[in-house]
Every structure is written in C-alpha cells, then in structure tokens.
Design an enzyme around this catalytic site. Structure first.
Site, PDB file in Angstrom:
ATOM      1  N   HIS A   1       0.819  -1.220   0.000  1.00  9.96           N
ATOM      2  CA  HIS A   1       0.000   0.000   0.000  1.00  9.96           C
ATOM      3  C   HIS A   1       0.851   1.267   0.000  1.00  9.96           C
ATOM      4  O   HIS A   1       0.334   2.368  -0.207  1.00  9.96           O
ATOM      5  CB  HIS A   1      -0.937   0.000   1.205  1.00  9.96           C
TER       6      HIS A   1
ATOM      7  N   ASP B   1      -2.133   1.886  -4.822  1.00  6.12           N
ATOM      8  CA  ASP B   1      -3.408   2.241  -4.201  1.00  6.12           C
ATOM      9  C   ASP B   1      -4.458   1.180  -4.500  1.00  6.12           C
ATOM     10  O   ASP B   1      -4.346   0.428  -5.481  1.00  6.12           O
ATOM     11  CB  ASP B   1      -3.896   3.598  -4.712  1.00  6.12           C
TER      12      ASP B   1
END
Length: 435
Positions: free
Chosen positions: A407, A411
């Site tokens: 992450h 995204d």
C-alpha cells in the site's frame, strides 16, 4: 603430515555468508579430492562444496543450520603430502574475502571440551504413553457390523477411526458412504462421542536451509510491507473452452494449463499499470518500475517454496510460456535451478492449483510490490443474457483472482482497476491471441 584449512570460497556475487544445510563429513573421516563435503545455501541457491585435497578431516565449521562467513574455515584436513600451489592460492584468496572487522572465531582457540570428548548423554526417554482407549485404531468389528452395506474403503476408514458401522445411520438405500461417516463424526463431536484421533509423539525440528530462508523472507515481508488484498470473480468458461481447443491442436508442444493464459493476460495489462510491475527499495526510498516482466512463479518443492523466474515473459507466446513453466518448475524441484533463475523477479504469481480455495491473501515476494493468486475453478449456475434480450440460467466456470499489494506504492484503485482489466481479457479470451 600437514594441516590444510579449507576456507569457504566466494560462491556468489555479493554473498557475505552462507548456511550449512548439510555437512557430509565429520572429524575422523577420510576424504578424497573432489569429494562432496558440504552443501551451502546462500540467499539465491544451494551450492555443493567439494574438497580440494585428499586426507583426514580434523575439524569442521559446524553442523546443519550454522551460518559461516565467506572466507572463514569450512573444514581442516590433514594431508599426506604438500598441497598444490594453485589450491593454496585459491584458498588464500578466499580467506582475504573476510572483512577484518568481522572475523570468524579462530579454530585454535581453546574450547570447553577437547575434540576427543565423549558424545553427550542420550536424552531421557519420554514418559510412557497413556493406555490406549478401548476404541483402538483397528477395533474388532461387531457381528452386526459385518452385515452393514459399505465399500471396502468405507470399512477401512471406519476401522481406522474406531467407528462401529452398526452405529452409523446409512443412506436411503441402506448403504453407508463416506458422507455418512462424516455426519456421524460431526454428530459425535456435538454429543461428546467423537472417536479419538491417533496420538503422535512430539517432535522437534530445527528450522534450517530453505525453510529458514522462507521464514526470514516472509517475516521481513509482513514486518515491512503494509499489505492489502483485493479479490475479483471471473467467468473463465470461454477461456477454458479456448484452452481445450488449443490443446487439441497442440501436436508435440507442451499441454496448456491455465497459467500461460493468465500470464499472457497479465503481460498485456501491465503496460497500463506500471506501478504493479515494480520493486521498492525502502532503504533508499526508490521505486523502480520495470518495462520487462520478469515473472516469479511460486513453486512447491520437497524443501519448501521456491520462486523461479520467467525472464521477459512479455516476449513469450502461450506455448513458449508453457514450456518455460515446466522447465523452471522441474529445475526448482530437482535442485538444478541456477541462481540467476531464482532471483530478479518483478512480479510473482502463486497458485495452489485445484487446492486454490475460494480466495487467498498471498504474501508479497519482497522487494516486489504485488503478488497475484488465481484460485480454484468452480462450476455454478449464473444468469446470462439470452437471444430475446432476457436472461437464462446456465452452468458457468468461475475463478477468483486475488492480488496482494504494497500500500506504500499501490493504491486500492490501481489494484482493482488492474484486476478488472485482466478480467475483461480472460472473459473475452480471443483478445489474448491478438498481437
């Protein structure tokens, strides 16, 4: 007599240390020149070490699981004659590879016990096991059990579980099946009458070699990477139909599995999602987005999980991918894979095949930023459009695709969009064959 200290040579570019996964000699053994004396594992591969001289082994560096530095002592051998100059030169060069601030302990230092000390006392035997319950794994069947209708396999399983078939409710035809045994076991668990399992003795296993590398890499990945996983369901009915048609016309080419088709879809999709095919150097704070797809292929071996790499997967057609998958998987399993075939991947695919389950949350192969996991194909009824503008129910083949991402780099929108783009390709598989 002369003593020759064989130092661990440089066995890979940038390798500072190696783990002993097997020591094939011990003090007192006689070895010949070129005889295998140890197996050493680096971050990339396992290397067989051979003795450069003949003689009697006096000392060894350690046992399986010990890690030693490049250039430090591996074995000390007592030789009859002089050691050849080229061997001495190579050995001296290996010793110079050890950085001065981090020397290995000198073998001449005194130790608490001399080399001739007796072996340690055998550990105390474990306490005796408790008496076996009456329902032994192979009980004597009651007379009524012999009259029950059941296959030999069901009878054998019941005997192993300590179940009297006379106590099991049969199906409507009066025959006991495996499902009826399962129902009996489930009912027994709720009522406290479930048969006891077979007790195995405790065992302690040292975590070494490939198993240690896997443990270290997985721990580092979970510790350093904030994972998230996205799962999407795909209709692979048409893809499976295309695969069957291609296999019918394959001739002497390797049989196509689902994997080459999925890899082709991945490679066609990645140019629009460069953040997926990337490696993150978190120490330098640099993300490298790769143009070529060096696809890691998680492969189960007897020793544990290995990840051979399909180089430039985007350049290979379906048949070339199928051949490379087989070649690399075999090389990983038989130990012949080279170090450059086990490193440098930019994205990894992991699949459990028919055991794939409904969904997986795979762990990223650090320093990559994503890993893709196809799951098991199942057949289910689905609503599909009919020719009259309405819908009909049809049996379809469905497969979930999982993707875990870093992450810090990827995204959620990117991951979902990437898998949706792959879904469009595999649900209209003719597009896979378009250049």
């Amino acid at each position: 007599m002369a003593r020759f200290t064989f130092n661990l040579p440089d066995i890979g570019e940038g390798i500072a240390e190696a783990e002993i996964v097997a020591m094939h000699v011990k003090p007192g053994d006689t070895v010949s020149e070129d005889q295998q004396i140890a197996d050493m594992m680096t971050d990339k591969a396992t290397v067989e070490m051979e003795s450069p001289v003949s003689g009697k082994v006096v000392e060894v560096a350690g046992e399986a699981g010990d890690v030693i530095a490049i250039g430090s002592m591996l074995v000390v051998i007592e030789t009859e004659g002089d050691v050849p100059e080229e061997v001495l030169a190579d050995n001296a060069a290996a010793a110079e590879a050890v950085p001065e601030p981090e020397p290995e302990p000198m073998v001449e230092e005194p130790v608490e016990e001399p080399a001739s000390a007796p072996p340690p006392a055998e550990p105390a035997p474990p306490p005796p096991s408790p008496p076996a319950p009456k329902a032994a794994p192979t009980p004597v069947m009651k007379a009524s059990s012999a009259k029950v209708l059941a296959t030999p396999a069901v009878r054998k399983r019941a005997a192993e579980l300590g179940i009297d078939l006379a106590d099991v409710r049969p199906n409507e035809e009066g025959r006991i099946r495996h499902a009826d045994l399962d129902a009996f076991i489930s009912y027994g668990a709720r009522t406290g009458h479930a048969p006891a399992g077979i007790t195995r003795p405790d065992e302690t296993i040292k975590v070494i070699g490939l198993r240690r590398r896997i443990a270290e890499n997985m721990a580092a990945a979970k510790r350093n990477i904030p994972h998230f996983t996205y799962v999407e369901e795909c209709d692979v009915t048409e893809l499976e139909r295309l695969r069957a048609q291609l296999n019918e016309a394959r001739g002497d080419r390797p049989k196509l599995t689902m994997l080459p088709l999925l890899i082709t879809a991945i490679c066609k999709t990645l140019p629009a999602f460069p953040m997926i095919n990337a490696r993150y150097d978190d120490e330098a704070g640099v993300v490298t987005r790769h143009g070529s797809v060096h696809l890691g292929m998680a492969t189960q071996t007897d020793g544990g999980l290995m990840v051979p790499v399909i180089r430039d997967a985007q350049r290979l057609n379906l048949w070339q991918l199928a051949a490379e998958i087989v070649r690399l998987a075999n090389a990983a399993r038989d130990g012949s894979a080279k170090s450059n075939e086990l490193s440098g991947s930019t994205l990894t695919v992991t699949s459990l095949g028919p055991l794939g389950g409904v969904a997986t949350t795979p762990v990223i192969n650090r320093p990559e930023v994503a890993i893709i996991g196809p799951n098991r194909i199942v057949e289910r009824p689905m609503f599909v459009p009919d020719d009259n503008g309405g819908e009909r129910i049809e049996k379809r083949k469905l497969m979930n695709i999982s993707i875990s991402c870093d992450h810090r780099v990827v995204d959620g929108w990117d991951a979902a969009s990437f898998i949706q783009a792959i879904k469009r390709l595999i649900e209209a598989p003719a597009l896979l064959l378009v250049a």
